[in-house]
Write an enzyme that holds these catalytic residues in place. Structure first.
Site, short mmCIF file in Angstrom:
data_model
loop_
_atom_site.label_atom_id
_atom_site.label_comp_id
_atom_site.label_asym_id
_atom_site.label_seq_id
_atom_site.Cartn_x
_atom_site.Cartn_y
_atom_site.Cartn_z
CB CYS A 2 -0.90 0.02 1.23
SG CYS A 2 -1.93 -1.43 1.45
NE ARG A 27 4.53 1.36 -0.64
CZ ARG A 27 5.45 1.40 0.31
NH1 ARG A 27 6.67 1.83 0.03
NH2 ARG A 27 5.17 1.03 1.53
CD1 TRP A 74 -2.65 -7.02 -1.38
CD2 TRP A 74 -1.63 -6.25 -3.19
NE1 TRP A 74 -2.44 -8.08 -2.21
CE2 TRP A 74 -1.82 -7.64 -3.33
CE3 TRP A 74 -1.01 -5.53 -4.23
CZ2 TRP A 74 -1.40 -8.35 -4.47
CZ3 TRP A 74 -0.59 -6.23 -5.34
CH2 TRP A 74 -0.79 -7.61 -5.46
CG ASN A 98 0.15 2.24 3.66
OD1 ASN A 98 -0.91 2.34 3.05
ND2 ASN A 98 1.27 2.81 3.24
N GLY A 99 -0.92 -1.09 6.58
CA GLY A 99 -0.62 -1.99 7.68
C GLY A 99 -1.85 -2.75 8.15
CD GLU A 479 17.52 -17.87 6.07
OE1 GLU A 479 17.48 -16.65 5.78
OE2 GLU A 479 17.87 -18.73 5.24
CE LYS A 483 19.04 -14.14 5.08
NZ LYS A 483 19.25 -15.27 4.17
CD GLU A 486 22.71 -15.48 2.02
OE1 GLU A 486 22.26 -15.64 0.87
OE2 GLU A 486 22.02 -15.11 2.99
CG HIS A 502 24.35 -39.14 15.68
ND1 HIS A 502 24.49 -40.42 16.19
CD2 HIS A 502 23.14 -38.71 16.12
CE1 HIS A 502 23.43 -40.75 16.89
NE2 HIS A 502 22.59 -39.72 16.87
CE LYS A 602 16.54 -9.98 -3.22
NZ LYS A 602 16.65 -10.38 -1.81
#
Length: 607
Positions: A2, A27, A74, A98-99, A479, A483, A486, A502, A602
């Site tokens: 939005c 957006r 949206w 918005n939100g 993850e 990060k 990366e 193990h 990206k």
């Protein structure tokens, strides 16, 4: 997502508000509207669909006025209809928002009991009525807004107009961006600097909890405690081709902090809040007939799929296979005709994943895709498109796209479970209620940013770091390690906590930090036992848990990071925040290029 534009000026504003909305089209939106003050009252034009429809409304009936607000929406609460489009008007107040207002149900019930009539299905209109009620009781616009803001739970950016208050716009933000633009005889509000670029380069970014009083010749900013504050005014280089980092040093940090809003928007795209149901878009196949799911993805999206596997198998009791896209075709997988193949990608253009999708199509699979770009190749080739609502993600290391993928996968798991008769209506309502709590819990997790920054130096000297977790926290450990690798270039690995003994436990010594993700819950005691195995070998533990978990197991740790206590279903969404922030702050201390780490792109469009 939005977009908001507002002008308090002395020249007609409607056409410029429309131009601002055009600059926010990237957006995403499905309706739009503009409201101005004219002779002590409101004039409004709204339209469903694209801005061309709004342009026709403006051509049919010109919109005068020198003070106005505008919005691209949206749809979240309520379908994308003209009636649900912003701005909303409630007596003496007009609003764009918005939100997500998470406690809108109780607030709406209060308003209805007070005899007020709400005309839309949105959560936003509730705020307009709350402020209107205060104004009608004799409070000034500033007093009315200041009294209502503390009652709102969730994430929001807002702009208000007030009948009989020409030249006044009030804005507020919590968890959603809002920018102030400074002109010579007029001032502005916008969702980002891009919207304001044609009119001013002098901007200030509101901070969390700020609200602002905007007039043609003045701007007054107040913090969440209603104290007058000053925010730095900076020169913007925004153009239609650029996206601003706001008041953040890096796009990655900005995108981490956007997560409560974009996750809320994503969830609300799939959740019917009034009914307590999940609503997946219609597909040309019957979910009730799905008896096996094959997930395929790369990198961070693969870890989102791993969490999704836990959810789908737990709730829908459907077996799930998950493959790394680059390996999928080459092992000649067994795919029964009519199965569901689910592909996850931020860009929708990842070469390995796209090739895997086409292979699955050749094997008579039904194709579903979770993507952040609904016009991408994968989206166009899918039988079922499940878009995320993350908005443009500029940082190479994915953050908000990842958590939005988790949100979609949670909704899909619930939908599959209901279709297969594995979930009662009451159980579904309970799950929806927990999902609705996620954005605010993520906001509370972000409140620990400074604490995480203060202990990041403990990781900087390490050559190796291990991450541990059980159940859905295992892919979160993976993850977290990704990060860190990366963007800081420190070698890191994620393991299922029970697998340490193990083999990987041989790596443990006092130079290897071990980061343990262990929210209190059914798997906590088992994870703590694995922590003790690490501690007995001299490992230096950083525990990420809630207050209860830290109270039980935090003694003797190198450091602890406290998270809000949440239901286990949404823990992956919340615990994504600290592992992202930890990687970010370590990388900043090491001086690496956070947004453009070496050797990475990206969107990977080659195999």
């Amino acid at each position: 997502m939005c977009g908001i534009v507002a002008i308090a000026g002395r020249q007609p504003v409607a056409q410029r508000l429309f131009e601002g909305l055009k600059r926010l089209e990237y957006r995403g939106y499905d309706s739009a509207g503009i409201c101005t003050l004219v002779d002590g009252g409101f004039e409004r034009r709204r339209a469903e669909g694209k801005l061309d429809n709004l342009a026709r409304r403006l051509a049919e009936a010109a919109l005068p006025g020198t003070t106005g607000i505008a919005h691209t929406r949206w749809a979240t609460h309520g379908a994308p209809t003209e009636n649900n489009a912003h701005p909303h008007i409630a007596g003496p107040v007009a609003l764009v928002h918005n939100g997500i207002i998470e406690n809108f149900k109780s607030l709406r019930a209060e308003l209805v009991a007070d005899g007020r009539t709400l005309l839309s299905e949105t959560d936003s209109e509730v705020v307009a009525h709350l402020v209107a009620r205060e104004v009608e009781a004799g409070r000034s616009p500033e007093e009315a807004v200041a009294s209502v803001l503390p009652r709102l739970h969730g994430a929001f950016a807002m702009a208000f107009l007030f009948r009989d208050h020409e030249g006044l716009v009030i804005g507020a933000r919590m968890g959603a961006p809002l920018t102030v633009g400074f002109g010579e005889t007029e001032n502005f509000l916008g969702s980002d600097a891009i919207a304001l670029a044609p009119w001013t380069r002098s901007i200030a970014y509101l901070e969390e909890g700020d609200w602002v009083v905007v007039r043609p010749d003045s701007v007054s900013i107040f913090d969440r405690d209603n104290r007058a504050v000053e925010r730095p005014v900076v020169e913007s280089d925004a153009s239609a081709e650029t996206i601003s980092k706001g008041n953040h040093a890096h796009f990655m940090r900005k995108e981490i902090f956007e997560q409560p809003v974009v996750v809320a928007q994503t969830l609300q795209s799939y959740v019917r809040a009034f009914e307590g149901e999940v609503a997946i878009p219609a597909a040309d196949f019957d979910f009730a007939e799905v008896d096996r799911v094959t997930m395929v993805a790369c990198g961070t999206s693969f870890y989102a799929g791993m969490v999704g596997k836990y959810w789908i198998e737990r709730f829908a009791r459907i077996p799930v296979d998950i493959d790394v896209a680059s390996e999928f075709r080459y092992r000649d997988p067994v795919l029964e005709p009519g199965g569901l193949a689910l592909f996850i990608s931020q860009s929708g253009e990842t070469a390995d994943t796209l090739a895997a999708l086409r292979h699955a199509r050749s094997q008579d699979q039904k194709i579903a895709v979770v993507v952040n770009v609904p016009t991408s190749s994968m989206a166009r080739e899918a039988d079922l498109l499940l878009p995320t609502r993350a908005g443009p993600e500029i940082g190479v290391a994915s953050t908000k796209a990842f958590t939005c993928q988790l949100a979609v996968l949670a909704a899909l798991a619930v939908n599959l479970a209901r279709a297969r008769g594995r979930l009662s209506a009451e159980e579904e309502r309970e799950i929806v209620a927990h999902l609705a709590e996620a954005p605010e819990a993520m906001t509370r997790a972000l409140d620990h940013d400074e604490d995480i920054a203060a202990m990041a130096h403990l990781i900087v000297p390490a050559r190796d770091v291990l991450y541990l977790g059980r159940g859905p926290d295992y892919p979160m450990a993976l993850e977290g390690a990704l990060k860190l690798k990366e963007i800081s270039y420190i070698h890191a690995e994620g393991y299922a906590a029970g697998e340490m003994k193990h083999g990987p436990i041989a790596l443990i010594d006092d130079a290897v930090p071990v980061i343990v993700l262990a929210p209190s819950g059914p798997l906590f005691d088992k994870t703590v036992s694995n922590m003790q195995e690490v501690r007995a070998r001299g490992g230096q533990i950083i525990l990420i848990s809630d207050a209860r978990g830290i109270s039980e197991a935090g003694e003797g740790c190198l450091a602890t990071i406290e998270m809000p206590q949440v239901h286990e279903l949404i823990a992956p969404l919340v615990y994504a925040v600290p592992v992202q922030l930890l990687a970010y702050h370590v990388a900043v201390l090491k001086g690496t290029d956070v947004d453009q780490p070496r050797n990475l792109a990206k969107s990977v469009t080659v195999e």
